[in-house]
Design a protein around this motif. Sequence first.
Motif, short mmCIF file in Angstrom:
data_model
loop_
_atom_site.label_atom_id
_atom_site.label_comp_id
_atom_site.label_asym_id
_atom_site.label_seq_id
_atom_site.Cartn_x
_atom_site.Cartn_y
_atom_site.Cartn_z
N ALA A 135 -11.71 12.43 -5.80
CA ALA A 135 -12.96 13.10 -6.21
C ALA A 135 -13.99 13.12 -5.11
N ARG A 136 -14.02 11.81 -4.64
CA ARG A 136 -15.13 11.45 -3.71
C ARG A 136 -14.51 12.00 -2.35
N GLY A 137 -13.30 11.85 -2.15
CA GLY A 137 -12.71 12.12 -0.72
C GLY A 137 -12.83 10.89 0.05
N GLU A 138 -12.43 9.86 -0.61
CA GLU A 138 -12.71 8.33 0.03
C GLU A 138 -11.27 8.20 0.75
N GLU A 139 -11.19 8.88 1.93
CA GLU A 139 -9.82 8.87 2.74
C GLU A 139 -9.86 7.63 3.56
N THR A 140 -8.86 6.94 3.66
CA THR A 140 -8.36 5.82 4.70
C THR A 140 -8.58 6.36 5.79
N LEU A 141 -9.58 5.39 6.46
CA LEU A 141 -9.76 5.56 7.93
C LEU A 141 -9.38 4.64 8.89
N ARG A 142 -9.03 5.18 9.99
CA ARG A 142 -8.59 4.38 11.36
C ARG A 142 -9.61 4.51 12.22
N THR A 143 -9.69 3.40 13.25
CA THR A 143 -10.62 3.54 14.38
C THR A 143 -9.83 3.58 15.67
N VAL A 144 -10.35 4.21 16.66
CA VAL A 144 -9.95 4.06 18.08
C VAL A 144 -11.21 4.15 18.91
N THR A 145 -11.21 3.20 19.76
CA THR A 145 -12.27 2.91 20.54
C THR A 145 -12.07 3.27 22.03
N VAL A 177 0.94 -1.10 -0.01
CA VAL A 177 -0.02 -0.01 -0.01
C VAL A 177 0.93 1.28 -0.12
N LEU A 178 0.57 2.10 -0.91
CA LEU A 178 1.15 3.53 -0.81
C LEU A 178 0.35 4.60 -0.12
N ASP A 179 1.12 5.31 0.77
CA ASP A 179 0.51 6.28 1.47
C ASP A 179 0.41 7.57 0.77
N LYS A 192 -10.11 16.20 -3.59
CA LYS A 192 -10.18 16.64 -2.09
C LYS A 192 -9.17 16.35 -1.44
N ALA A 193 -8.49 17.31 -0.53
CA ALA A 193 -7.64 17.11 0.49
C ALA A 193 -7.72 16.00 1.36
N GLY A 194 -6.59 15.04 1.76
CA GLY A 194 -6.88 14.12 2.68
C GLY A 194 -5.97 13.14 2.62
N SER A 195 -6.13 11.95 3.44
CA SER A 195 -5.26 10.85 3.36
C SER A 195 -5.83 9.55 2.79
N TYR A 196 -4.92 9.11 1.80
CA TYR A 196 -5.54 8.05 1.00
C TYR A 196 -4.38 6.93 0.76
N GLU A 197 -4.88 5.83 0.38
CA GLU A 197 -4.06 4.62 0.53
C GLU A 197 -4.35 4.10 -1.20
N ILE A 198 -3.17 3.89 -1.92
CA ILE A 198 -3.16 3.33 -3.22
C ILE A 198 -2.48 2.15 -3.24
N THR A 199 -3.24 1.07 -3.85
CA THR A 199 -2.97 -0.08 -3.86
C THR A 199 -2.31 -0.64 -5.21
N PRO A 200 -1.83 -1.76 -5.59
CA PRO A 200 -1.03 -1.96 -6.94
C PRO A 200 -2.17 -2.12 -8.00
N GLU A 201 -3.27 -2.81 -7.68
CA GLU A 201 -4.39 -2.86 -8.39
C GLU A 201 -5.21 -1.77 -9.22
N MET A 202 -4.94 -0.68 -8.48
CA MET A 202 -5.87 0.54 -8.64
C MET A 202 -5.27 1.13 -10.10
N SER A 203 -6.25 1.43 -11.09
CA SER A 203 -6.03 2.26 -12.12
C SER A 203 -5.95 3.70 -12.08
N THR A 257 -13.89 7.11 14.11
CA THR A 257 -13.17 7.00 12.95
C THR A 257 -12.38 8.01 12.81
N TYR A 258 -11.16 8.02 12.15
CA TYR A 258 -10.26 9.29 11.89
C TYR A 258 -9.47 9.05 10.64
N ALA A 259 -9.20 10.12 9.99
CA ALA A 259 -8.29 9.96 8.77
C ALA A 259 -6.99 10.01 8.98
N LYS A 260 -6.18 9.23 8.44
CA LYS A 260 -4.57 9.28 8.84
C LYS A 260 -4.10 10.62 8.84
#
Length: 332
Positions: A97-107, A33-35, A77-88, A160-163
């Motif tokens: 464009a949708r702002g689908e950020e990579t999210l983490r969780t804390v409980t 995964v690329l950050d 959109k600004a934010g933190s994302y992950e790119i995987t090898p299979e993504m075009s 949930t929170y963004a990286k």
Amino acid sequence: MSVITVLAAAVYWLQSPMGFKPSYLNASPSVQVLDLAIEPGTSPKGVAQAIADAGADVSPELLRFWFRISGQDRAIKAGSYEITPEMSPRVVLNMLARGEETLRTVTLVEGWTFKQFKQALAKSDNLKLTTQGMSDAEIMAQLGRPNLHPEGRFYPDTYTYAKGSTDLAVMQRALKAMDRHLTKVWNQRKSNLPLTHPDELLTLASIVEKETGRASDRPLISAVFHNRLKMGMRLQTDPTVIYGLGDAFDGNLRRVDLRTDTPYNTYTRGGLPPTPIAMPGKAALLAAIDPAPSNALYFVAKGDGTSHFSQSLNEHNNAVNKYQRGLSKQGQ
């Protein structure tokens, strides 16, 4: 090369996986995964370059051209994302464009103290720790609540929170969540309760939370404390004593501890302690404003997670002999 050939090549490129540069793989072959961090105000050209700099095996110029002709270059959109090898490139652009950020969780767990909450945040993945070194008072001032004790003020839930988000941002959300829940529950209270302020509800709920071994006992535990408050009888609850001992508590509550006066020792002082002692969940808040119809004044742990409730001291002493003989003190 014909126009059709060029278009076909472009379509093939847009749908093909972006892949990783050899240098990236050599640096960490196990990482798949690329950050990608896009700062606010980054231009489409800067975004394309950031994707390449992150390690994607793609031409920034070609990627920028695709951004422009797609019509979505200004939607990124600004934010933190992950790119995987299979993504075009097409998939990556849609994600940005949708702002689908990579999210983490804390409980945040019911019954935790603020200290435990901070420890959980400190261990959370990709969360910026901006409050380390701050005192509790300084943290509350940063949250806009100066002079407010932090205990019990944060609602236990999974957040949930963004990286790259800050611990202070997660705290702010948990703080506001408790505000909402406390206000809602307070507005549902009965008129005959011995509670005059939402803070008293929060404090009582925190005690109910810490004393509850089984969820079904919460309303009865709440009834015991309500009955004692109405009579002017001391609450005599061990969790408040333990909280008052702080780091001096070694896991073994002694008789001398019950006699040692602190603001939180409900054996030596009447009424509620000055602040909550933990973070109550929704069920404890509701139990605190809706006690069971009972005249019980005592309870003792039975050893199976439930408690035995008594109306008289004699009955309570018999229950203690039955359920606690040979065991350390756990209940009232």
